[in-house]
Design an enzyme around this catalytic site. Sequence first.
Site, short mmCIF file in Angstrom:
data_model
loop_
_atom_site.label_atom_id
_atom_site.label_comp_id
_atom_site.label_asym_id
_atom_site.label_seq_id
_atom_site.Cartn_x
_atom_site.Cartn_y
_atom_site.Cartn_z
N CYS A 80 0.84 -1.20 0.00
CA CYS A 80 0.00 0.00 0.00
C CYS A 80 0.88 1.26 0.00
O CYS A 80 1.51 1.57 -0.99
CB CYS A 80 -0.97 -0.04 1.17
SG CYS A 80 -2.39 1.07 0.95
N HIS A 167 -3.54 -5.16 0.85
CA HIS A 167 -2.99 -5.62 2.13
C HIS A 167 -3.10 -7.15 2.22
O HIS A 167 -4.15 -7.68 2.58
CB HIS A 167 -3.75 -4.99 3.29
CG HIS A 167 -3.47 -3.53 3.48
ND1 HIS A 167 -2.39 -3.06 4.19
CD2 HIS A 167 -4.13 -2.43 3.01
CE1 HIS A 167 -2.40 -1.74 4.18
NE2 HIS A 167 -3.42 -1.33 3.47
N GLU A 169 -1.78 -8.98 4.47
CA GLU A 169 -1.70 -9.40 5.87
C GLU A 169 -3.05 -9.55 6.55
O GLU A 169 -3.17 -10.21 7.58
CB GLU A 169 -0.81 -8.42 6.66
CG GLU A 169 -1.39 -7.04 6.88
CD GLU A 169 -1.07 -6.06 5.76
OE1 GLU A 169 -1.05 -4.84 6.02
OE2 GLU A 169 -0.84 -6.51 4.62
#
Length: 509
Positions: A80, A167, A169
Site C-alpha cells: 500500500c 494488504h 496481511e
Amino acid sequence: MKADTILILDFGSQFTQLIARRIRELNVFSEIHPFNHIPDNLENYKGIVLSGSPCSVNDENAPDIPLEIFDCGLPVLGLCYGAQLMALKHGGKVSASDHREYGRAPLGFHKDSTIFEGTRQHSVVWMSHGDAITILPKVFEVLAETENGLLAAFQYLDKPIYGLQFHPEVTHTEEGKTFIKNFVVDVCKCDQSWTPDNFVQSSVAEIRERVGQDKVIMGLSGGVDSTVAAKLIHEAIGDHLYCIFIDNGLLRKNEYHLVLEAYKELGLNIIPIDAGSRFLSELSGVSDPETKRKIIGRVFVEVFEEESKKVENAKWLGQGTIYPDVIESVSVKGPSATIKSHHNVGGLPENMALKVLEPINTLFKDEVRRVGTSLELPKAILQRHPFPGPGLAIRIVDDITSEKVRILQEADDIFIGNLKSFELYDKVWQAGAIFLPVRSVGVMGDERTYQNVICLRAVTSVDGMTADWADLPRDFLVKTSNDIINKVKGINRVVYDISSKPPATIEWE
C-alpha cells in the site's frame, strides 16, 4: 544460530503488527522497526517489508526512507503506502484517485510472477487507499490491476522488489498468506526454522552465555509472561534466579496461595512477600484510577527493592516484557496518547544498578503461550486470562476498602468458577467482575435492600488490541447472577457489559 529474519519498516499502519504475525506463522522471525530507525546491519536480514500508512506519500512531512534501501541487495516488498513510496522514489507519480478503493476487490488479472505463484486469477484482495499510482516508473512492470483498472501489483524488472497496492496481511485478502509465503520463503529464501522448541534452545543458551554464574532477581505476577520468562531463565541458570512474588492484597480470591503452589511445583526459587496491608493502607480513600496505578507501582517498587537488597551480589533484573511493549516504546508516532498508565510488575526502579534480562521481548502473547507449552508449563498458567498489574484496584470503580475487595473477590471467584464449570473459560480472552460505585434498591426475602452492584465483563480477542464482548449463554448468566446475589453479602444486583473495544476498553479503569 540466529534465525533468518525479515525486517519490517513501519510507516504507522494499523496493520503493521499483523504483517509480523503472518510472517511468524510461517516459522520465520520478523522484526518491526520505525521507518526513521533503520538498522545499520541490513546484511543480517533476508528481506524487507515496507508497511502501509495513514499518510499520503504527497504529504509535506510524509514518512520517507533513503533510495539506497532498494539497492542494498535484499528483496523488498512494499504494501500500500510502501508500494506507492517505492514508485514515487523511482520517478513515478502518485495522485488522489477518482476511484478510491476501500474493502474487498477482485484483481482484474495478473501476470505470472513468483509473488503470485499458487494464487487464482481474479483473487479477492483487501484495498484501503485513496491515492493511486498513476505513472509507474519504467524500471517496473505491471503484474496486476483491479477491475476498476487501477494498478494493484508491480515488480522491478531485474531485482526482487515488489509492490502490492493491497494488504495481504489481513484475513479479508483471500490468498494473503500465499502472497506473504511467496515473498518470505520463495523470494527471500528464508529457512522456516523459527519454532517454539528452537526458541527455547537458543534462548536458554543465550541466557547461559550472557549471565554465566551471576544472580538474577525477578518479580513474578502469576501471569503467563513473567512465568515463561522465569522458566527460561531458570532452565539456563537454575537457583541463581531469585523470584519475588508479592501479594498486594488485590489478587483474586486465594490466588496468592494457588500461584505460590504452582511456582513451587515448577522448581522455581520463590521469595513470597505478603504486603497486602501495606498496599491497602496506601490506597485508603483514593478513587482516581491513575492515582491508584501510580501508588501501586510506587509501593511495588519499594517492596521489591527492599527484598531484592537481601539477595547479595545480584547483577541482573529479569522481566517478562513482550514484543508489543517494545514496539510501543519505539512507536513511529512517538509516545501514544495516555489511555492508562501501565504497571509492569517487576519494573526497573531508576536507582537500581542492575542489567535488564528480557528473554521473551521478541514474542507476541500467543507465541509466549506456545513457548510455555514447549517448556511444559501447566495449562492452568498458560491459559490463565490476562490480569491487570494493579489487580482488583482498577476493578473497584471507587475508593479501595478491604470490604470492597472481599466483596469483589467473592463475586469474581463465582464468575470465573462458573466459566470453568460451563467449559467457557478457554473460549474467553479475559473475564472479571467489576465493583460499581452505585447502589440500588432490591428485595431479598421480605426485606427492602439498598446494596452494591456487580458488573460482569468478558471479552473475546486475539491479542487484546481489539475485543468483542463475549456472547455468553443465557443459562450461564442466570446461574452466575443468582449465585453472586445469593452467596455474596452486600450484592443485590448483577449486570453484564456488552461493550466492545473500541470504543470501550476491556478494563473499566
